[in-house]
Enzyme design. Structure first.
Site, PDB file in Angstrom:
ATOM      1  CG  ASP A   8      -0.020  29.506 -12.621  1.00 34.46           C
ATOM      2  OD1 ASP A   8       0.186  30.162 -13.661  1.00 34.46           O
ATOM      3  OD2 ASP A   8       0.386  29.858 -11.500  1.00 34.46           O
ATOM      4  CG  ASP A 129      10.715  32.556 -11.287  1.00 38.21           C
ATOM      5  OD1 ASP A 129       9.872  33.385 -11.672  1.00 38.21           O
ATOM      6  OD2 ASP A 129      10.984  31.514 -11.899  1.00 38.21           O
TER       7      ASP A 129
END
Length: 246
Positions: A8, A129
């Site tokens: 990330d 998500d």
């Protein structure tokens, strides 16, 4: 089952967040390229990259770091975060990215998903998500009145065959994956699903492995790897079905 070490990116650094909150970032490396090589050297077959700045800004912000990762490894790389137009998709693929993940764009620009699938086929993934059962977009800052399954079925009609499913409440918390929701999504949508969020132990990987028959084909490992809660070589043995570890 494929395991995807996650990288990330925030301002060019490798970080982990808790529930997607930028103010919760812990920095693990200033060199994304070497981090990708580390996971490759430990046996990773695929690298999962998220441009966190891009997810919040609506356009990629870590292009240079993504290029370093792609150029530094021989294994394929998939990228998500702030990809909301065809030009960005084409740019990332031209860098050598193998697959791109469309999340917010699926809600905001479904026509982009359809066009991208027509042009690039299985190189386009859906990013779902979910927070408390509802789909979240715009860097997880906004929820919409759409369930994960509803979105999956809509995008399947547009050509999507594979989805990354993240349970936001579990992301970065080492609390275990949402096995029930992940399995149900794969079974009921017919998509191939990559689980994300909460994987904390080798036992979690064993349980996800059991969901392969439902269409769960992989899992993304983040904080568990960075905190040494899970060692990638041991996890890969389980994922390959060669269980004699532990």
């Amino acid at each position: 089952m494929i395991l995807f070490p996650a990288i990330d990116l925030k301002e060019g650094q490798c970080v982990r967040l808790v529930e997607g909150r930028m103010d919760s970032a812990t920095v693990y490396s200033n060199d994304p390229g070497s981090m990708a090589r580390l996971w490759q050297d430990q046996g990773a077959q695929y690298i999962h990259v998220v441009d966190l700045d891009g997810a919040f800004a609506g356009q990629p912000r870590n292009r240079q770091s993504i290029a370093q990762i792609v150029q530094g490894v021989q294994v394929p790389v998939q990228v998500g975060g702030g990809i909301r137009d065809l030009e960005t998709i084409e740019d990332l693929l031209s860098l050598g990215v193998d697959r791109v993940i469309l999340g917010s764009a699926a809600i905001l620009k479904p026509e982009l998903v359809a066009e991208a699938c027509r042009k690039y086929g299985q190189r386009i993934l859906l990013g779902i998500d979910a927070k408390d059962g509802q789909v979240a977009i715009q860097g997880w800052g906004e929820t919409v009145k759409r369930t994960a399954l509803d979105l999956a079925l809509e995008m399947k009609q547009l050509g999507i065959e594979r989805a990354v499913f993240t349970d936001i409440r579990r992301d970065g918390k080492l609390s275990g994956p949402n096995l029930a929701a992940t399995g149900e999504l794969a079974r009921n949508s017919g998509l191939r699903v990559i689980a994300s969020g909460g994987v904390a132990s080798l036992e979690d990987i064993r349980q996800l492995k059991k969901l392969e028959q439902d269409g769960v084909e992989g899992a993304i490992l983040g904080k568990a790897l960075y905190t040494n809660a899970v060692k990638l070589p041991e996890a890969l043995v389980i994922a390959r079905g060669e269980e004699s570890v532990c």
